[in-house]
Design a protein around this motif. Sequence first.
Motif, mmCIF file in Angstrom:
data_model
loop_
_atom_site.group_PDB
_atom_site.id
_atom_site.type_symbol
_atom_site.label_atom_id
_atom_site.label_comp_id
_atom_site.label_asym_id
_atom_site.label_seq_id
_atom_site.Cartn_x
_atom_site.Cartn_y
_atom_site.Cartn_z
ATOM 1 N N MET A 1 0.819 -1.213 0.000
ATOM 2 C CA MET A 1 0.000 0.000 0.000
ATOM 3 C C MET A 1 0.853 1.263 0.000
ATOM 4 S SD MET A 1 -2.896 -1.032 -0.364
ATOM 5 C CE MET A 1 -3.023 -2.738 -0.790
ATOM 6 N N LEU A 2 0.185 2.354 0.230
ATOM 7 C CA LEU A 2 0.880 3.633 0.108
ATOM 8 C C LEU A 2 1.151 3.870 -1.370
ATOM 9 C CD1 LEU A 2 1.497 5.430 2.417
ATOM 10 C CD2 LEU A 2 3.835 4.613 2.470
ATOM 11 N N ARG A 3 0.296 3.312 -2.190
ATOM 12 C CA ARG A 3 0.511 3.337 -3.637
ATOM 13 C C ARG A 3 0.171 4.666 -4.268
ATOM 14 N NH1 ARG A 3 -1.060 -2.170 -4.861
ATOM 15 N NH2 ARG A 3 0.711 -3.320 -4.067
ATOM 16 N N ILE A 4 0.848 4.924 -5.355
ATOM 17 C CA ILE A 4 0.397 5.989 -6.237
ATOM 18 C C ILE A 4 -0.800 5.445 -7.002
ATOM 19 C CG2 ILE A 4 2.678 6.994 -6.511
ATOM 20 C CD1 ILE A 4 2.901 5.568 -9.154
ATOM 21 N N ASP A 9 0.561 6.483 -12.236
ATOM 22 C CA ASP A 9 1.467 5.508 -12.826
ATOM 23 C C ASP A 9 1.463 5.649 -14.356
ATOM 24 O OD1 ASP A 9 3.142 3.418 -13.191
ATOM 25 O OD2 ASP A 9 1.945 1.952 -12.128
ATOM 26 N N HIS A 17 7.864 8.285 -22.235
ATOM 27 C CA HIS A 17 7.875 8.193 -23.690
ATOM 28 C C HIS A 17 8.275 9.509 -24.335
ATOM 29 C CE1 HIS A 17 6.294 4.160 -24.801
ATOM 30 N NE2 HIS A 17 6.119 4.137 -23.505
ATOM 31 N N ILE A 126 15.016 12.160 -8.135
ATOM 32 C CA ILE A 126 14.965 11.315 -9.326
ATOM 33 C C ILE A 126 14.321 12.072 -10.474
ATOM 34 C CG2 ILE A 126 14.026 9.185 -10.273
ATOM 35 C CD1 ILE A 126 14.661 7.803 -7.880
ATOM 36 N N MET A 131 14.924 8.291 -15.044
ATOM 37 C CA MET A 131 13.929 7.221 -15.173
ATOM 38 C C MET A 131 14.072 6.483 -16.502
ATOM 39 S SD MET A 131 11.868 7.038 -12.466
ATOM 40 C CE MET A 131 10.149 6.622 -12.702
ATOM 41 N N LEU A 143 21.598 2.810 1.181
ATOM 42 C CA LEU A 143 20.552 2.974 2.180
ATOM 43 C C LEU A 143 21.129 3.407 3.516
ATOM 44 C CD1 LEU A 143 18.102 0.093 1.418
ATOM 45 C CD2 LEU A 143 17.841 2.521 1.002
ATOM 46 N N MET B 90 5.040 1.417 -3.576
ATOM 47 C CA MET B 90 4.391 2.522 -4.265
ATOM 48 C C MET B 90 3.737 2.135 -5.582
ATOM 49 S SD MET B 90 6.735 5.781 -3.398
ATOM 50 C CE MET B 90 5.547 6.855 -4.152
ATOM 51 N N THR B 91 4.236 1.118 -6.232
ATOM 52 C CA THR B 91 3.611 0.683 -7.484
ATOM 53 C C THR B 91 3.378 -0.816 -7.442
ATOM 54 O OG1 THR B 91 5.723 0.288 -8.530
ATOM 55 C CG2 THR B 91 4.761 2.459 -8.828
ATOM 56 N N GLU B 92 2.478 -1.247 -8.269
ATOM 57 C CA GLU B 92 2.207 -2.668 -8.343
ATOM 58 C C GLU B 92 3.442 -3.420 -8.807
ATOM 59 O OE1 GLU B 92 -1.515 -4.549 -10.074
ATOM 60 O OE2 GLU B 92 -1.978 -2.418 -10.155
ATOM 61 N N GLU B 95 6.229 -4.488 -6.631
ATOM 62 C CA GLU B 95 5.979 -5.548 -5.661
ATOM 63 C C GLU B 95 5.946 -6.915 -6.339
ATOM 64 O OE1 GLU B 95 2.896 -6.133 -2.004
ATOM 65 O OE2 GLU B 95 2.169 -5.226 -3.834
ATOM 66 N N GLY B 105 6.307 -1.078 -22.873
ATOM 67 C CA GLY B 105 6.994 0.212 -22.963
ATOM 68 C C GLY B 105 7.326 0.801 -21.621
ATOM 69 N N CYS B 106 7.641 -0.049 -20.643
ATOM 70 C CA CYS B 106 7.796 0.442 -19.270
ATOM 71 C C CYS B 106 9.248 0.415 -18.797
ATOM 72 C CB CYS B 106 6.942 -0.393 -18.332
ATOM 73 S SG CYS B 106 7.006 0.140 -16.632
ATOM 74 N N ARG B 107 9.856 1.587 -18.748
ATOM 75 C CA ARG B 107 11.239 1.642 -18.282
ATOM 76 C C ARG B 107 11.376 1.971 -16.805
ATOM 77 N NH1 ARG B 107 15.359 2.454 -22.969
ATOM 78 N NH2 ARG B 107 13.980 1.783 -24.645
ATOM 79 N N PRO B 108 10.439 2.657 -16.226
ATOM 80 C CA PRO B 108 10.679 3.155 -14.870
ATOM 81 C C PRO B 108 10.817 2.076 -13.815
ATOM 82 C CG PRO B 108 8.773 4.241 -15.866
ATOM 83 C CD PRO B 108 9.133 3.098 -16.730
ATOM 84 N N VAL B 110 12.717 -0.225 -12.722
ATOM 85 C CA VAL B 110 13.904 -0.336 -11.873
ATOM 86 C C VAL B 110 13.957 0.771 -10.836
ATOM 87 C CG1 VAL B 110 16.389 -0.498 -11.851
ATOM 88 C CG2 VAL B 110 15.121 -1.334 -13.820
ATOM 89 N N ASN B 111 13.665 1.978 -11.293
ATOM 90 C CA ASN B 111 13.755 3.094 -10.370
ATOM 91 C C ASN B 111 12.690 3.041 -9.290
ATOM 92 O OD1 ASN B 111 15.887 5.270 -11.100
ATOM 93 N ND2 ASN B 111 15.169 4.473 -13.048
ATOM 94 N N TRP B 112 11.551 2.510 -9.622
ATOM 95 C CA TRP B 112 10.517 2.393 -8.601
ATOM 96 C C TRP B 112 10.975 1.549 -7.442
ATOM 97 C CZ3 TRP B 112 7.301 5.785 -7.721
ATOM 98 C CH2 TRP B 112 6.593 6.439 -8.722
ATOM 99 N N LEU B 114 13.862 1.218 -6.393
ATOM 100 C CA LEU B 114 14.798 2.049 -5.657
ATOM 101 C C LEU B 114 14.079 3.002 -4.726
ATOM 102 C CD1 LEU B 114 17.742 1.813 -6.299
ATOM 103 C CD2 LEU B 114 17.600 3.987 -7.498
ATOM 104 N N ILE B 115 13.103 3.665 -5.274
ATOM 105 C CA ILE B 115 12.365 4.649 -4.494
ATOM 106 C C ILE B 115 11.679 3.973 -3.326
ATOM 107 C CG2 ILE B 115 10.426 6.243 -4.571
ATOM 108 C CD1 ILE B 115 11.209 6.524 -7.617
ATOM 109 N N GLN B 117 12.680 1.435 -1.785
ATOM 110 C CA GLN B 117 13.665 1.134 -0.749
ATOM 111 C C GLN B 117 13.951 2.356 0.102
ATOM 112 O OE1 GLN B 117 16.987 -0.464 -2.863
ATOM 113 N NE2 GLN B 117 16.115 -2.520 -2.983
#
Lengths: 156, 156
Positions: A1-4, A9, A17, A126, A131, A143, B90-92, B95, B105-108, B110-112, B114-115, B117
């Motif tokens: 949780m704590l999701r955007i 997204d 893009h 970031i 990204m 960390l 923060m994002t599906e 997890e 088309g999803c590059r972000p 990896v960074n998610w 990180l965030i 963490q």
Amino acid sequence: MLRITKQTDYGIVLLTHFGLADEGQLLSAKELAERTRIPAPMVAKILKILVRAGLLDSQRGAAGGYGLARPARDLSLLEMIAALEGPVSMTECAEMGSGCPIEAGCRPRVNWKLINQVVQAALEGITLERMITPAPACATLDLGLVRAGLEAPQRT
Amino acid sequence: MLRITKQTDYGIVLLTHFGLADEGQLLSAKELAERTRIPAPMVAKILKILVRAGLLDSQRGAAGGYGLARPARDLSLLEMIAALEGPVSMTECAEMGSGCPIEAGCRPRVNWKLINQVVQAALEGITLERMITPAPACATLDLGLVRAGLEAPQRT
DNA sequence: CGAAACCGGACCAGAAAAGTCCTGAAAAGA
DNA sequence: TCTTTTCAGGACTTTTCTGGTCCGGTTTCG
């Protein structure tokens, strides 16, 4: 949780893009929907939000489309999220001065502000540019440092 | 936005009251509702959740109530939030491994991770004990360090 | 002009959150 | 033992938010 939210997204995916496209190239909503496979009306909706927030510029008309209002290196994740779902703050009381009916017995307030700052700093650090970089080089982070920054008991 | 739910917020407030009470003292739901002015049924509901998550112990009967299962210094904000609204991410896609229809088309991605963490580290670094200390001494933190941890381009 | 795009909203269904209520079971005390 | 207090476990309602759609209007290009 704590999701955007999903909308946020999606919005970020869309922005990446733009970051990948040639500088100054316009992308249309339809085009983006096809590329990303995000439902077209949703794409349209989100792009409008991003224009209003000033992250994208738009050009109407037959050969119109959208483009980044600023270079990718000047666009932070914090701004993107704020544009898409309002200012980032984990609790109500961390944002507004007061109005909280609980205030009587509420000690955590101060710490919430702190936590917010950490999260915001992380998101602000970031950029869109980052990204979209292939990222294995950026995939590490210390960390320990984050924790140290948080624990700093008292500045001398 | 990016808020914790009201329920989580309440839960943390409740936990701080345990932190402030004498070690081993039991507090009843009713009592807590009065003190915090949080609606009583809500308090009851939240306390039950916290017991099931193992953060509180409960004692039934006439002189029953709730108490911390562990000392306040061993209880992190991350655990509290996780108990009240599920694991923090923060994002599906940060997890679950995959299943994301956008993946094409999803590059972000990896960074998610990180965030996430960073956020988790921040939340993990704050204990219940700290939440209840008067806190002016702890109210500073070095955001520079947080940012540095994030930017660490590459570990040497 | 007409097609291709964006603009600004209204709109809706479904999901999640906030909050309530009820029945049952344990423990303490009279 | 019987009553009272308090937790346990759900079912339930109401409200809010989110994801997603749709439409009428305007601008620009060819």
